[in-house]
Write an enzyme that holds these catalytic residues in place. Structure first.
Site, short mmCIF file in Angstrom:
data_model
loop_
_atom_site.label_atom_id
_atom_site.label_comp_id
_atom_site.label_asym_id
_atom_site.label_seq_id
_atom_site.Cartn_x
_atom_site.Cartn_y
_atom_site.Cartn_z
N LYS A 81 0.80 -0.95 0.23
CA LYS A 81 0.03 0.06 0.20
C LYS A 81 0.79 1.14 0.04
O LYS A 81 0.45 1.97 -1.03
CB LYS A 81 -0.67 -0.48 0.81
N ASN A 82 1.80 1.48 0.86
CA ASN A 82 2.41 2.64 1.23
C ASN A 82 3.36 2.67 -0.40
O ASN A 82 4.10 3.97 -0.63
CB ASN A 82 3.26 2.29 2.55
N CYS A 136 -4.75 9.06 9.77
CA CYS A 136 -5.35 8.24 10.99
C CYS A 136 -4.61 9.59 12.39
O CYS A 136 -3.43 9.93 12.41
CB CYS A 136 -4.45 7.62 11.08
N ARG A 164 2.53 14.10 12.63
CA ARG A 164 2.94 13.71 11.70
C ARG A 164 2.92 15.15 10.22
O ARG A 164 2.08 14.71 9.73
CB ARG A 164 1.76 12.68 11.05
N PRO A 165 3.82 15.94 10.86
CA PRO A 165 3.39 17.44 10.64
C PRO A 165 4.39 17.18 8.88
O PRO A 165 4.95 15.74 8.82
CB PRO A 165 4.19 18.13 11.18
N LEU A 178 8.75 19.40 7.09
CA LEU A 178 10.44 18.48 5.99
C LEU A 178 9.94 18.93 5.10
O LEU A 178 11.18 18.41 3.95
CB LEU A 178 10.43 17.10 7.19
N ASP A 195 4.58 -0.02 11.60
CA ASP A 195 3.68 -0.50 11.82
C ASP A 195 3.17 -1.68 11.57
O ASP A 195 2.12 -2.25 11.80
CB ASP A 195 3.74 -0.08 9.73
N ARG A 206 -8.45 -0.27 4.42
CA ARG A 206 -7.56 0.94 4.26
C ARG A 206 -6.68 0.33 3.77
O ARG A 206 -5.49 1.25 2.65
CB ARG A 206 -6.92 2.67 4.77
#
Length: 423
Positions: free
Chosen positions: A22-23, A118, A123-124, A127, A309, A401
């Site tokens: 998926k990623n 989620c 999780r900004p 960067l 994960d 998902r």
């Protein structure tokens, strides 16, 4: 709203096919925006996140066709007709921010909503933005959107030194650098297999990239990219998840297409816990060595370390291990939200900040539980496989998902699992 019911107590035996990552797929799909020519992805997973990215790309003018039951994605972005990635789509998935780099690199401007996703921490995307600024982008954040433009219509090569490893920021910068003028060097870059897969795909499209899989990636920008056909790499997180199924409830399962190099640190912890992993020409064969699983300590780290994960799924295993285990989460805050749900099933877990101490119990008990995020949802299903009685996991839209056909894959190996359709 759907739920999944699991009746525990039985061993698993058989084969489980592992889907494309998926990623990786969510990172590869925006690469179509870099070229006027077609990009075809094979071995694509059939997931709701993939459908969301499809919707986003189509809103920007890309043509996306899902073929062979969704396992082939045929994409074409002859022209980007809309340079605004709207909040209504982007809010559903954090990977949506990955359209920013390609649009900016190809056409010199883009407007992208700040993403949602989620609830496992901030999780900004700072960067991502700093990397693009280093390449000459002018950014203006207003009304929840990133307004970006490249002076003169093209990004410029630069040295981008990430203060800490970020997979998403490395991906966005790598995508953008392929069409930047000059040489871009990404230092302290992420080393995940998904990064390597993206670089291989971009190279097939004509990009000049060296060093993927190491901490330094060098990209020599080109004037244009062409089309390509590329197979999505095996999903190492789905692989690790299903490797834990026979570990937690007994039996022997072969995860088809699995490779140890994708999950090396994870396999080391399984070996320490008393789980046998054997690589064959078909995939990875997994079984307990003998008796009860042993407690182990786990610290999540960027690749090649233990994946964040797989932390929730590993916790489910350790809930019934012999002894005390400590899990340290170093990647995201708020990623122990599955712990209270496991405790409803009789687990003994003590959470203090980024540490969770798990004292193994002889047996978990089935209970109604609620999924709080993607990986938490499957951890509760794994726990249900080992529990006495019936476990009902609600809010499994999180699960959809990231995992395709969970009930069918586990059911084919003997699990008593079924989906209950919501009203």
């Amino acid at each position: 709203m759907d739920s999944i019911m699991v009746r525990g107590g039985g061993e698993l035996h058989g084969d489980i096919p592992i889907a494309g990552a998926k990623n990786a797929c969510l990172t590869l799909m925006p690469a179509t925006l870099l070229s006027e020519e077609p990009l075809t992805l094979t071995n694509a997973p059939r997931l709701s996140d993939i459908r969301t990215m499809t919707q986003l790309l189509q809103s920007l003018g890309a043509e996306v066709a899902s073929l062979q039951g969704g396992q082939v994605l045929a994409m074409s972005s002859h022209r980007i007709t809309n340079h605004t990635a709207d909040y209504d789509i982007v809010r559903k998935m954090r990977a949506s921010i990955l359209v920013l780099g390609p649009m900016l690199a190809r056409d010199g401007h883009a407007v992208v909503s700040l993403p949602g996703g989620c609830a496992i921490g901030a999780r900004p995307v700072d960067l991502h933005l700093k990397a693009l600024e280093a390449m000459g982008a002018e950014l203006d954040l207003r009304d929840g959107y990133v307004h970006a433009k490249a002076p003169g219509g093209r990004l410029k090569g630069a040295v981008v030194d990430f203060p800490f490893v970020s997979v998403g920021a490395t991906e966005n910068a790598l995508l953008a650098a392929t069409l930047a003028k000059g040489t871009t060097v990404l230092q302290n870059a992420a080393r995940e297999p998904e990064i390597v897969d993206l670089a291989q795909c971009l190279r097939r499209m004509g990009a000049h990239i060296e060093g993927e899989g190491s901490g330094t990636i060098t990209v020599e920008g080109v004037d244009r990219l062409g089309g390509a056909t590329h197979p999505v790499v095996t999903d190492r997180i789905e692989l690790g998840t299903y490797m834990l199924a026979p570990a937690i409830c007994g039996g022997e399962v072969t995860c088809l297409g699995g490779r140890i190099d994708l999950v090396g640190a994870f396999c080391e912890k399984l070996d320490e816990a008393g789980i046998s992993v054997t690589e064959t020409d078909r995939g990875l064969k997994v079984a307990r060595k003998n008796g009860r699983v042993r407690g182990v300590n786990v610290r999540t780290e960027p690749f090649p370390g233990f994946p964040t994960d797989l932390q929730a799924q590993m916790m489910a295993l350790l809930c019934t291990a012999d002894g005390v285990s400590v899990l340290e989460e170093t990647i995201f805050e708020n990623r122990f939200m599955h712990a209270p749900e496991l405790m409803r099933m009789g687990a003994r877990i003590d959470v203090h900040g980024g540490h969770a101490t798990v004292t193994g119990v002889d047996r978990l008990r089935g209970a109604p539980v609620m999924a709080t995020d993607l990986r938490a949802s499957v951890s509760l299903i794994l726990a249900g496989l080992a529990a006495e009685g019936e476990t009902v996991v609600s809010r499994v839209y999180h699960l959809d998902r990231g995992y395709e056909h969970v009930e069918a894959k586990l059911g084919a190996c003997g699990a008593r699992i079924e989906r209950i359709s919501g009203q």
